[in-house]
Structures are given as structure tokens and as C-alpha cells.
Design a protein around this motif. Structure first.
Motif, short mmCIF file in Angstrom:
data_model
loop_
_atom_site.label_atom_id
_atom_site.label_comp_id
_atom_site.label_asym_id
_atom_site.label_seq_id
_atom_site.Cartn_x
_atom_site.Cartn_y
_atom_site.Cartn_z
N HIS A 76 0.79 -1.20 0.10
CA HIS A 76 -0.05 -0.10 -0.06
C HIS A 76 0.80 1.32 0.11
O HIS A 76 1.85 1.28 0.91
N GLU A 78 0.43 5.16 -0.34
CA GLU A 78 -0.29 6.53 -0.40
C GLU A 78 0.24 7.87 -0.22
O GLU A 78 1.37 7.80 0.85
N LYS A 80 0.29 12.29 -0.32
CA LYS A 80 -0.64 13.29 -0.37
C LYS A 80 -0.03 14.59 -0.29
O LYS A 80 0.80 14.64 1.05
N TYR B 48 3.97 -6.66 8.32
CA TYR B 48 4.27 -5.59 7.45
C TYR B 48 5.36 -4.49 8.11
O TYR B 48 5.40 -4.49 9.31
N HIS B 61 -0.24 21.68 5.98
CA HIS B 61 -0.52 21.25 4.70
C HIS B 61 0.63 20.59 4.08
O HIS B 61 0.84 20.49 2.84
N GLY B 62 1.61 20.00 4.82
CA GLY B 62 2.60 19.40 4.20
C GLY B 62 2.34 18.06 3.83
O GLY B 62 1.20 17.74 3.56
N ASP B 63 3.37 17.39 3.27
CA ASP B 63 3.14 16.14 2.42
C ASP B 63 2.84 14.94 3.53
O ASP B 63 3.24 14.89 4.82
N LYS B 64 1.96 14.32 3.17
CA LYS B 64 1.57 12.92 3.99
C LYS B 64 1.72 11.73 3.06
O LYS B 64 1.76 11.55 2.04
N VAL B 65 2.42 10.95 3.75
CA VAL B 65 2.78 9.68 3.03
C VAL B 65 2.55 8.43 4.08
O VAL B 65 2.84 8.41 5.22
N ASN B 66 2.16 7.37 3.43
CA ASN B 66 1.51 6.25 4.26
C ASN B 66 1.89 5.24 3.28
O ASN B 66 1.54 4.71 2.25
N ILE B 67 2.94 4.33 3.85
CA ILE B 67 3.50 3.32 3.31
C ILE B 67 3.43 1.82 3.87
O ILE B 67 3.59 1.86 5.20
N ARG B 68 2.69 0.82 3.22
CA ARG B 68 2.76 -0.42 4.10
C ARG B 68 3.38 -1.46 3.21
O ARG B 68 3.08 -1.77 1.88
N VAL B 69 4.55 -2.25 3.39
CA VAL B 69 5.21 -3.03 2.63
C VAL B 69 5.15 -4.52 3.53
O VAL B 69 5.75 -4.69 4.43
N PRO B 70 4.63 -5.40 2.77
CA PRO B 70 4.71 -6.91 3.40
C PRO B 70 5.93 -7.44 3.53
O PRO B 70 6.91 -6.98 2.70
#
Lengths: 91, 138
Positions: A76, A78, A80, B48, B61-70
């Protein structure tokens, strides 16, 4: 479990979001056809380079690639920021 | 402390839930965590690797990152390190050594990865007092 669906979504500021669900099985089929078509060349290259070492690694490319694709499920990504949004999700 | 428990405590701190509700939620999380997968030696098996970047208080209002790696994908991908040309491996190793990391990419084993992950636990880094980078396993 291998991934079944790829969910891709992208949104840019001022534009509507664009997204789709893509059946990963189609990627598997295309990739399998490509790997089978290239197999004779890979085997030949492997035999030629066997003594120098890379030959063994070349044969391992196939199972390694299958292993990576098999375990994509759950990946996943994502991101933004103020203007863009991107989503990549293997389910 | 895992992500879910942190969220419950955040809700309690914001007054959105009562103490009793928070207690029930935390108990439910404890029950579900008792079902976590462990290996034969009782060591928890992480599924994960998560990386989260959130804007800090000064940059909403900065960057948002959401990463999930198996984790299985990481283990499978590590094998490709053997394909890095010898010359490039030397350069990469030297670059990592300059950063204080004595790692040989071609010789990383799944056990090395497990050791690294087990020591990672939950790491939060604040970057320049703005963005918050959180790396953890679940």
C-alpha cells in the motif's frame, strides 16, 4: 496469497480524481507469456555464462520474480501533498 | 505502543471518548494482539513494515505519506541484491560505510532482516521540527 486487484487512484488539484481497479491476473498472464517466450534465450545465456557465475543467477531470476509478484498483496503506497494525491494498493 | 493504542489514547486526550470507553477499546486491542503470530521460539512475526510521514504542527499542509510493505516482499526483493554488479556493490558498500552503516548488500540474509526488524520496533523521527517520520512494524 498473490494479489488479485490493483487499486490505483490519482488526484491533481483542480481536477477530478481518476482511479481504477485492475485485475492483477491479467498482469500475471502477460508476464507468464513473456517469461515463457524468453525462456530459451535465458537458458542459452545461462549455459554460456555458467562457468563465470552469472549463469546460475540467471536461472534464479524466474523464481525470484514469481516470488516478488506473489508477495505484492498488501503493498500500500499513499502519498498526499497540497496538490496531488496518489494511491497504489495491491489487494 | 502500537498504532491502534496510540489512537485510542489520542481520542481520550481529545475528550472524544470516556475513560470507560477507552478502557474497553484497549482491552479489545489486547485481546486481538494476543492472537498475533509468533514463531516456534515465541518471537513475534511481523507482517508489514510501515512508514508514515505526517506534517508537523507548523506545517499542516505538508506532505503525507503512508506506506505499507509486506515483509515477505522485502525478503523476496533482497534476493535481487545479488544481481547488483560487483563494481556497483563496492561503491554502494563504500557509500553506506561513509554513512556509518557497515552493510554488505550481497550478503544480507533473511535472518539479518529479522534482526533489523526486531530491533526496529517503533521509531519516530522528527525532521527539522516539521514533518514526523514514523517507521514501525505490525
Amino acid at each position: 496469497m498473490f494479489p488479485l486487484l490493483l487499486h490505483f487512484k490519482i488526484r491533481q488539484s483542480g481536477h477530478r480524481a481518476f482511479g481504477f481497479y485492475f485485475p492483477v491476473i491479467l498482469i500475471w498472464i502477460i508476464l507468464a507469456a513473456l517469461l515463457i517466450a524468453l525462456l530459451p534465450f535465458v537458458v542459452l545465456a545461462s549455459l554460456i555464462t555458467w562457468r563465470r557465475g552469472p549463469g546460475r543467477m540467471l536461472l534464479l531470476v524466474y523464481p525470484m520474480m514469481v516470488s516478488v509478484l506473489w508477495h505484492l498483496s498488501g503493498l500500500h503506497i499513499e502519498t498526499k501533498d497540497a496538490e496531488n494525491e496518489v494511491l497504489i494498493d495491491f489487494q | 505502543m502500537n498504532e491502534e493504542k496510540r489512537k485510542v489514547l489520542d481520542l481520550l486526550a481529545q475528550g472524544k471518548i470516556t475513560v470507560e470507553e477507552a478502557g474497553k477499546l484497549l482491552s479489545a486491542l489486547d485481546d486481538s494482539s494476543a492472537e498475533t503470530v509468533t514463531d516456534a521460539g515465541g518471537k513475534r512475526i511481523w507482517k508489514y513494515l510501515r512508514v508514515q510521514v505526517e506534517p508537523g504542527p507548523g506545517s499542516e499542509h505538508g506532505d503525507k505519506v503512508n506506506i505499507r510493505v509486506p515483509m515477505k516482499l522485502i525478503r523476496a526483493g533482497l534476493k535481487f541484491a545479488a544481481f547488483i554488479p560487483q563494481q556497483a556493490q563496492g561503491q554502494v558498500k563504500e557509500a553506506l560505510r561513509e554513512k556509518g552503516l557497515n552493510i554488505d548488500l550481497a550478503k544480507i540474509t533473511p535472518q539479518d532482516l529479522e534482526d533489523l526488524v526486531s530491533n526496529l520496533d517503533d521509531m519516530t523521527v522528527e525532521v527539522d521540527g516539521r514533518d514526523k517520520v514514523r517507521i514501525f512494524c505490525e
